[in-house]
Write a protein that holds these residues in place. Structure first.
Motif, short mmCIF file in Angstrom:
data_model
loop_
_atom_site.label_atom_id
_atom_site.label_comp_id
_atom_site.label_asym_id
_atom_site.label_seq_id
_atom_site.Cartn_x
_atom_site.Cartn_y
_atom_site.Cartn_z
N UNK A 160 -1.49 27.75 -88.20
CA UNK A 160 -1.69 26.33 -87.89
C UNK A 160 -0.81 25.52 -88.83
N UNK A 161 -0.05 24.55 -88.32
CA UNK A 161 0.80 23.73 -89.18
C UNK A 161 -0.02 22.97 -90.20
N UNK A 162 0.47 22.94 -91.45
CA UNK A 162 -0.28 22.28 -92.53
C UNK A 162 0.12 20.82 -92.72
N UNK A 163 1.11 20.34 -92.00
CA UNK A 163 1.48 18.92 -92.01
C UNK A 163 1.77 18.50 -90.59
N UNK A 164 1.77 17.20 -90.35
CA UNK A 164 2.14 16.67 -89.05
C UNK A 164 3.64 16.35 -89.05
N UNK A 165 4.31 16.78 -88.00
CA UNK A 165 5.71 16.42 -87.81
C UNK A 165 5.82 15.49 -86.62
N UNK A 166 6.77 14.60 -86.63
CA UNK A 166 6.86 13.60 -85.57
C UNK A 166 7.00 14.23 -84.19
N UNK A 167 7.88 15.23 -84.07
CA UNK A 167 8.17 15.78 -82.75
C UNK A 167 7.98 17.29 -82.67
N UNK A 168 7.95 18.00 -83.78
CA UNK A 168 7.86 19.46 -83.74
C UNK A 168 6.54 20.01 -84.28
N UNK A 169 5.66 19.14 -84.69
CA UNK A 169 4.32 19.58 -85.13
C UNK A 169 3.37 18.39 -85.01
N UNK A 170 3.20 17.91 -83.79
CA UNK A 170 2.46 16.67 -83.58
C UNK A 170 1.00 16.78 -83.98
N UNK A 171 0.38 17.91 -83.70
CA UNK A 171 -1.05 18.08 -83.95
C UNK A 171 -1.29 19.48 -84.51
N UNK A 172 -2.24 19.65 -85.44
CA UNK A 172 -2.51 20.98 -85.99
C UNK A 172 -2.85 21.98 -84.90
N UNK A 173 -1.98 22.97 -84.73
CA UNK A 173 -2.14 23.97 -83.68
C UNK A 173 -1.25 25.15 -84.01
N UNK A 174 -1.53 26.31 -83.42
CA UNK A 174 -0.67 27.48 -83.66
C UNK A 174 0.67 27.33 -82.95
N UNK A 175 1.62 28.15 -83.34
CA UNK A 175 2.95 28.05 -82.75
C UNK A 175 2.92 28.29 -81.25
N UNK A 176 2.10 29.23 -80.81
CA UNK A 176 1.89 29.47 -79.38
C UNK A 176 0.44 29.11 -79.09
N UNK A 177 0.22 28.02 -78.35
CA UNK A 177 -1.12 27.43 -78.24
C UNK A 177 -1.88 27.84 -76.99
N UNK A 178 -1.21 28.36 -75.97
CA UNK A 178 -1.91 28.81 -74.77
C UNK A 178 -2.64 27.71 -74.01
N UNK A 179 -2.08 26.50 -73.99
CA UNK A 179 -2.71 25.38 -73.31
C UNK A 179 -1.72 24.71 -72.37
N UNK A 180 -2.23 24.02 -71.37
CA UNK A 180 -1.38 23.22 -70.49
C UNK A 180 -1.22 21.82 -71.10
N UNK A 181 -0.28 21.05 -70.56
CA UNK A 181 -0.09 19.69 -71.08
C UNK A 181 -1.35 18.85 -70.86
N UNK A 182 -2.04 19.08 -69.75
CA UNK A 182 -3.28 18.33 -69.50
C UNK A 182 -4.35 18.66 -70.51
N UNK A 183 -4.49 19.93 -70.84
CA UNK A 183 -5.47 20.34 -71.84
C UNK A 183 -5.10 19.81 -73.22
N UNK A 184 -3.82 19.88 -73.55
CA UNK A 184 -3.37 19.33 -74.83
C UNK A 184 -3.62 17.83 -74.90
N UNK A 185 -3.40 17.12 -73.81
CA UNK A 185 -3.64 15.67 -73.80
C UNK A 185 -5.10 15.36 -74.10
#
Length: 407
Positions: free
Chosen positions: A184-209
């Motif tokens: 899980x990312x330990x900081x927020x990045x503007x475009x490459x780490x928007x929300x704490x999550x694993x590198x491969x999240x297994x979610x759709x854009x709707x679920x992420x929203x």
């Protein structure tokens, strides 16, 4: 006559074997799903959730119906809504640019296209003025540092602040919705780490929203138009949909599958194959000796992948026109493949073999997990890395479960 039937039999069997090889498994892919994307469901339902609304549309060339018609075209022709403004993500409306993108005008509709990958990553209040709803319709690839999902998150934040409704037209996660890997990312990045999550999240854009909106308290009035027929265990080539390159250097499902692993070294002095015909299926640099690197990587017996010594000369991007040594990455079993173990193993071996020629600290520009990188730099074995993120990943999975739409 007999010879002709034998030829047919050989052709059929050969096709089946090739299909099995392409999936990395021992049997052919069964194309058993007829998946309708959110845009297909919306059109079938007469644009019901957008009835009478003034619409801003965040999309690009991947915003297509199953029949291949663009969401822009469909919205522009709809009689019960008004398409007012367009917004584009990284690579622009046509998905062709590998640089910052300027505002433009859409040739089909004559509408203003505001870039969300230039001066602004987030729609301004002026851009949203006069809109009732923002709609997001872009194909993601399932890796945290692919920027489209961050663009969606920033737009939702702006919509929440402006009191503009937000609608996501859902699409498949092409590398499946039941495979989750990495720290899980330990900081927020503007475009490459928007929300704490694993590198491969297994979610759709709707679920992420849904997750972004709730967990980040964005306050968006959110509607997700669900897909129909999609299951979490489906790869994209099992959805009976046409693959459209989501970005200039994401040209196949194989590349999307390898991307979260190979992409980890992209910020370093390493070419990941941009400027070749097979980005993210090769990597290298002028200072890499391919035979020793391939031998070391193959000795790890990483699941689902093999490495072939390789030399290439990119005609664009990093090391343009320079001969590079490296490896070609062969996906042998996509079901067994573990992208983060593979990516971190590559990082470890590059550091061990080539020392300071490999600027290892830049890995964290996409990894965003300093503790994991420090273990890699200390030459810990790849199998040990997963212990570092096991507890945070378990906590994420518990949160993630509350936002999953599909079985």
């Amino acid at each position: 006559m007999l010879n002709r039937w034998l030829m047919v039999l050989v052709a059929v069997c050969g096709a089946a074997l090739l299909s099995g090889c392409a999936t990395g498994g021992s049997k052919a892919v069964v194309h058993d799903a007829q998946v309708l994307n959110g845009i297909d469901v919306l059109v079938r339902n007469g644009f019901d959730v957008l009835e009478g609304q003034r619409v801003g549309l965040i999309t690009n060339h991947t915003g297509l119906s199953r029949e291949g018609r663009s969401t822009i075209e469909l919205f522009n022709e709809a009689e019960n809504l008004e398409l007012v403004t367009l917004f584009s993500p990284e690579h622009g409306l046509k998905g062709e640019l590998d640089r910052k993108v300027e505002d433009s005008e859409d040739p089909l509709t004559g509408l203003k296209v505001y870039s969300l990958y230039g001066k602004n990553f987030k729609p301004t209040p002026e851009m949203l003025e006069g809109l009732d709803v923002l709609v997001f319709d872009i194909q993601d690839i399932g890796t945290r540092f692919y920027t489209y999902i961050a663009t969606m998150g920033h737009a939702m934040d702006a919509a929440g602040d402006a009191g503009v409704k937000f609608v996501v037209l859902d699409r498949p996660n092409p590398i499946r919705g039941d495979r989750v890997f990495g720290p899980i990312n330990d900081v927020d990045g503007k475009l490459t780490a928007y929300h704490p999550s694993p590198l491969v999240h297994g979610m759709t854009v709707g679920e992420l929203a849904m997750m972004f909106n709730a967990e980040r308290e964005l306050g968006a009035d959110l509607t997700v138009v669900h897909m129909e027929g999609w299951r979490r265990d489906l790869w994209f080539d099992q959805t009976n949909q046409v693959w459209v390159n989501p970005s200039p250097n994401m040209r196949s499902l194989t590349q999307a599958t390898l991307y979260p692993g190979i992409g980890l070294v992209e910020a370093c002095r390493v070419s990941v194959g941009r400027g070749t015909d097979t980005p993210f299926e090769v990597f290298g640099a002028p200072w890499i000796e391919p035979l020793s690197l391939a031998a070391r990587l193959n000795s790890l017996n990483l699941p689902g992948v093999r490495f072939v010594p390789y030399r290439f000369t990119p005609d664009a991007s990093k090391f343009k026109g320079e001969a590079c040594g490296g490896v070609q990455v062969i996906l042998t079993d996509r079901e067994a493949f573990e992208p983060i173990q593979t990516g971190l193993s590559i990082v470890r071996e590059l550091r061990l073999l080539f020392g300071d020629d490999f600027d290892v600290d830049k890995v964290n520009r996409l990894l965003f997990e300093e503790a994991v990188l420090e273990h890699v730099k200390a030459s810990q074995w790849p199998e040990d890395y997963r212990v570092l993120w096991a507890e945070p990943l378990e906590a994420f999975m518990a949160v993630r479960a509350g936002y999953l739409i599909y079985e």
